[in-house]
Scaffold this motif. Structure first.
Motif, PDB file in Angstrom:
ATOM      1  N   ALA A   1      20.336 -18.773  62.911  1.00 39.11           N
ATOM      2  CA  ALA A   1      19.414 -17.743  63.726  1.00 39.11           C
ATOM      3  C   ALA A   1      18.319 -16.821  62.953  1.00 39.11           C
ATOM      4  N   ALA A   2      18.456 -16.817  61.756  1.00 39.98           N
ATOM      5  CA  ALA A   2      17.319 -16.195  61.137  1.00 39.98           C
ATOM      6  C   ALA A   2      17.596 -16.435  59.375  1.00 39.98           C
ATOM      7  N   LEU A   3      16.564 -15.993  58.933  1.00 41.12           N
ATOM      8  CA  LEU A   3      16.535 -15.911  57.276  1.00 41.12           C
ATOM      9  C   LEU A   3      16.387 -14.953  56.700  1.00 41.12           C
ATOM     10  N   ALA A   4      17.224 -14.664  55.567  1.00 41.04           N
ATOM     11  CA  ALA A   4      17.200 -13.321  54.913  1.00 41.04           C
ATOM     12  C   ALA A   4      16.577 -13.504  53.468  1.00 41.04           C
ATOM     13  N   LEU A   5      15.858 -12.656  53.117  1.00 39.81           N
ATOM     14  CA  LEU A   5      14.892 -12.950  51.964  1.00 39.81           C
ATOM     15  C   LEU A   5      14.946 -11.513  51.046  1.00 39.81           C
ATOM     16  N   THR A   6      15.552 -11.734  49.725  1.00 37.45           N
ATOM     17  CA  THR A   6      15.505 -10.545  48.897  1.00 37.45           C
ATOM     18  C   THR A   6      14.567 -10.609  47.732  1.00 37.45           C
ATOM     19  N   SER A   7      13.803 -11.633  47.692  1.00 38.42           N
ATOM     20  CA  SER A   7      12.691 -11.587  46.892  1.00 38.42           C
ATOM     21  C   SER A   7      11.498 -12.528  47.109  1.00 38.42           C
ATOM     22  N   THR A   8      10.323 -12.281  46.878  1.00 40.61           N
ATOM     23  CA  THR A   8       9.209 -13.196  46.999  1.00 40.61           C
ATOM     24  C   THR A   8       9.449 -14.771  46.180  1.00 40.61           C
ATOM     25  N   ASN A   9      10.112 -14.733  45.213  1.00 42.99           N
ATOM     26  CA  ASN A   9      10.564 -15.739  44.608  1.00 42.99           C
ATOM     27  C   ASN A   9      11.130 -16.780  45.119  1.00 42.99           C
TER      28      ASN A   9
ATOM     29  N   GLY B   1      23.760 -16.091  65.767  1.00 44.78           N
ATOM     30  CA  GLY B   1      24.340 -17.310  65.004  1.00 44.78           C
ATOM     31  C   GLY B   1      24.229 -16.717  63.426  1.00 44.78           C
ATOM     32  N   PRO B   2      24.628 -17.481  62.469  1.00 40.94           N
ATOM     33  CA  PRO B   2      24.662 -17.321  61.035  1.00 40.94           C
ATOM     34  C   PRO B   2      23.389 -17.171  60.581  1.00 40.94           C
ATOM     35  N   VAL B   3      23.347 -16.831  59.145  1.00 41.76           N
ATOM     36  CA  VAL B   3      22.113 -16.319  58.359  1.00 41.76           C
ATOM     37  C   VAL B   3      22.063 -17.419  57.247  1.00 41.76           C
TER      38      VAL B   3
ATOM     39  N   HIS C   1      30.521  -7.274  59.760  1.00 37.83           N
ATOM     40  CA  HIS C   1      29.870  -7.378  61.250  1.00 37.83           C
ATOM     41  C   HIS C   1      29.974  -8.524  61.986  1.00 37.83           C
ATOM     42  N   GLY C   2      30.803  -9.403  61.436  1.00 36.57           N
ATOM     43  CA  GLY C   2      30.867 -10.670  62.116  1.00 36.57           C
ATOM     44  C   GLY C   2      29.877 -11.926  61.827  1.00 36.57           C
ATOM     45  N   LEU C   3      29.116 -11.574  60.861  1.00 39.42           N
ATOM     46  CA  LEU C   3      27.947 -12.445  60.616  1.00 39.42           C
ATOM     47  C   LEU C   3      28.379 -13.297  59.337  1.00 39.42           C
ATOM     48  N   LEU C   4      28.132 -14.634  59.504  1.00 44.50           N
ATOM     49  CA  LEU C   4      28.289 -15.595  58.506  1.00 44.50           C
ATOM     50  C   LEU C   4      26.972 -15.820  57.877  1.00 44.50           C
ATOM     51  N   VAL C   5      27.098 -15.683  56.333  1.00 45.55           N
ATOM     52  CA  VAL C   5      25.774 -15.912  55.772  1.00 45.55           C
ATOM     53  C   VAL C   5      25.833 -17.141  54.854  1.00 45.55           C
ATOM     54  N   ALA C   6      24.849 -18.235  54.789  1.00 39.82           N
ATOM     55  CA  ALA C   6      24.992 -19.256  54.166  1.00 39.82           C
ATOM     56  C   ALA C   6      24.054 -19.098  52.860  1.00 39.82           C
ATOM     57  N   THR C   7      24.569 -18.693  51.606  1.00 36.68           N
ATOM     58  CA  THR C   7      23.900 -18.378  50.419  1.00 36.68           C
ATOM     59  C   THR C   7      23.680 -19.649  49.755  1.00 36.68           C
TER      60      THR C   7
END
Length: 243
Positions: free
Chosen positions: A48-56, A115-117, A136-142
């Motif tokens: 459902a979305a993308l998480a970004l913690t670095s410009t790298n 959906g998952p992140v 929070h009931g969210l799955l994250v695929a790292t």
């Protein structure tokens, strides 16, 4: 006053330019180098979305040829700089958190995603986004897409300048950068010299390894952002020069 910038390229060069605009002399000595990993990303349709913690992460996705397939996804970026780079890369829907993992977690949780992140990340993580979002009931695929490889020593000119007290301060932007910096200077600067060297840090988390390594002149930015670091550097430079 001359300061030492330790962050990786190309961010180090951007910081050098901003310091120059403030009339602060600086030298670059990155303590890490980014290497893109041979990552296999899952199909974007399942997220459902993308998480970004670095410009790298954005740069690594581009190296992998995976950026185009993800541009339609909403992005949640850890801070303004990462959000800006995401927009520059072509993402249309970008939400910027307040510069911390906690604020990023809150922003994603409040979005009530269906959906998952997908979280393309570095191989060394300072926080666990998947664990933070689980309540929070969210799955994250790292998916690790890059690695920051530590340097084993400073260039001789930089090492000599550090040993000779020729830097008025050192700028440090991440906890891992601070940890590597401490390791690199342990044979260059004895504890009494470390206590004299000012270190300008992005956050308390960045400062912790420095305090443990006997650096006592530790200054913190008011906010975990490049703008706050520049404000801190300028205030410090004016204090040192009396201007």
């Amino acid at each position: 006053m001359r300061v030492l910038v330790t962050r990786p390229e190309p961010d180090a060069e951007a910081t050098l330019e901003r310091l120059a605009a403030l009339d602060i002399a600086a030298e670059i000595a990155p303590v890490m180098t980014r290497q893109t990993l041979s990552a296999r990303l899952p199909p974007p349709e399942g997220f459902a979305a993308l998480a970004l913690t670095s410009t790298n992460a954005i740069r690594a996705l581009e190296d992998l040829g995976a950026l185009g397939a993800l541009l339609a996804k909403p992005v949640f970026a850890v801070g303004d700089r990462t959000a800006h780079e995401a927009r520059q890369a072509g993402f249309d829907t970008v939400t910027a958190a307040d510069g911390t993992l906690e604020s990023l977690t809150t922003a994603i949780a409040l979005a009530r995603l269906s959906g998952p992140v997908l979280y393309p990340a570095g191989s060394h993580l300072s926080g666990d986004l998947a664990h933070a979002l689980a309540p929070h009931g969210l799955l994250v695929a790292t998916v690790p897409v890059y690695e920051m490889v530590a340097e084993t020593q400073f260039p001789q000119t930089v090492a000599s300048a550090l040993a000779g007290g020729q830097f008025g301060a050192v700028l440090l932007y991440s906890r891992r950068t601070a940890e590597i910096f401490c390791d690199l200077v342990k044979d260059i600067l004895p504890p009494e010299e470390r206590r004299k060297l000012p270190v300008l840090c992005l956050s308390e988390n960045v400062a912790k390894p420095l305090l443990e390594a006997h650096f006592s002149r530790v200054l913190l930015a008011d906010h975990p952002s490049e703008e706050a670091m520049m404000t801190l550097a300028l205030a410090f430079a004016r204090e040192q020069t009396g201007s």
